[in-house]
Design a protein around this motif. Sequence first.
Motif, mmCIF file in Angstrom:
data_model
loop_
_atom_site.group_PDB
_atom_site.id
_atom_site.type_symbol
_atom_site.label_atom_id
_atom_site.label_comp_id
_atom_site.label_asym_id
_atom_site.label_seq_id
_atom_site.Cartn_x
_atom_site.Cartn_y
_atom_site.Cartn_z
ATOM 1 N N MET A 50 30.633 31.566 31.907
ATOM 2 C CA MET A 50 31.835 31.008 32.549
ATOM 3 C C MET A 50 33.073 31.206 31.681
ATOM 4 O O MET A 50 34.161 31.495 32.187
ATOM 5 N N PHE A 51 32.915 31.061 30.387
ATOM 6 C CA PHE A 51 34.047 31.245 29.473
ATOM 7 C C PHE A 51 34.609 32.667 29.573
ATOM 8 O O PHE A 51 35.808 32.864 29.740
ATOM 9 N N VAL A 52 33.726 33.644 29.507
ATOM 10 C CA VAL A 52 34.172 35.044 29.589
ATOM 11 C C VAL A 52 34.680 35.370 30.993
ATOM 12 O O VAL A 52 35.674 36.092 31.155
ATOM 13 N N ALA A 53 34.043 34.817 32.009
ATOM 14 C CA ALA A 53 34.498 35.041 33.393
ATOM 15 C C ALA A 53 35.912 34.499 33.593
ATOM 16 O O ALA A 53 36.704 35.089 34.332
ATOM 17 N N THR A 54 36.228 33.385 32.937
ATOM 18 C CA THR A 54 37.564 32.795 33.052
ATOM 19 C C THR A 54 38.622 33.748 32.515
ATOM 20 O O THR A 54 39.701 33.875 33.089
ATOM 21 N N ILE A 55 38.330 34.414 31.444
ATOM 22 C CA ILE A 55 39.274 35.393 30.883
ATOM 23 C C ILE A 55 39.325 36.639 31.762
ATOM 24 O O ILE A 55 40.399 37.131 32.111
ATOM 25 N N ILE A 109 38.674 37.124 34.898
ATOM 26 C CA ILE A 109 39.237 37.048 36.252
ATOM 27 C C ILE A 109 40.743 37.303 36.242
ATOM 28 O O ILE A 109 41.293 37.879 37.173
ATOM 29 N N PHE A 110 41.399 36.914 35.166
ATOM 30 C CA PHE A 110 42.837 37.173 35.098
ATOM 31 C C PHE A 110 43.119 38.665 34.931
ATOM 32 O O PHE A 110 44.101 39.179 35.478
ATOM 33 N N ILE A 111 42.265 39.368 34.215
ATOM 34 C CA ILE A 111 42.398 40.825 34.101
ATOM 35 C C ILE A 111 42.152 41.462 35.468
ATOM 36 O O ILE A 111 42.883 42.364 35.891
ATOM 37 N N ALA A 112 41.144 40.972 36.177
ATOM 38 C CA ALA A 112 40.847 41.486 37.518
ATOM 39 C C ALA A 112 42.031 41.253 38.456
ATOM 40 O O ALA A 112 42.367 42.125 39.263
ATOM 41 N N ILE A 113 42.665 40.100 38.345
ATOM 42 C CA ILE A 113 43.814 39.796 39.209
ATOM 43 C C ILE A 113 44.997 40.703 38.898
ATOM 44 O O ILE A 113 45.676 41.183 39.809
#
Length: 166
Positions: free
Chosen positions: A58-63, A65-69
Amino acid sequence: MLDNFLPPLNDHNLPYPDTIHPIVVHFVIAMVLFSFFCDVTGYFTRNYQLYEVSWWNMFVATIAIFIAIIFGQIEAGLAIAYDAVEPVLNLHTLIGWSLSGIIAAITGWRYVIRLSDSKKLPLPYLGLGFGLTCLVFFQVYLGDQLVWIYGLHTVPVVDAAKEGVL
């Protein structure tokens, strides 16, 4: 004048070889789903080490997702969004931005849980994880529509749009 500073667009209507958003976003999808899987498995098997695996996903996914956006916004802006695709693209964008906040909030809550007692996971957290999983699946469905039904950034659709067929 500004065109002199911008890279030329290729046959996918992108300044780089192919879409980057799907690559990064699939990473996020996998981490969020695997995190939920680890939480549920850890809860029922009492293997609390899986909670740590879930936390880091979840920690890495949080970071990520902003790159994906960021890449999603760039690629959506460069997409030739004809009338039929606009509602799906707009909903996909809205849910994507919402997911960034939701994932960040869930990760924050998970951090608090981890600090207080790393061997317990409240049922409401698992329920929220299930809701997040459902929202992610719906977002994947919308993304699949954009590519496989509406053909954004595919060569035939870009060519058709440039020729005025769409």
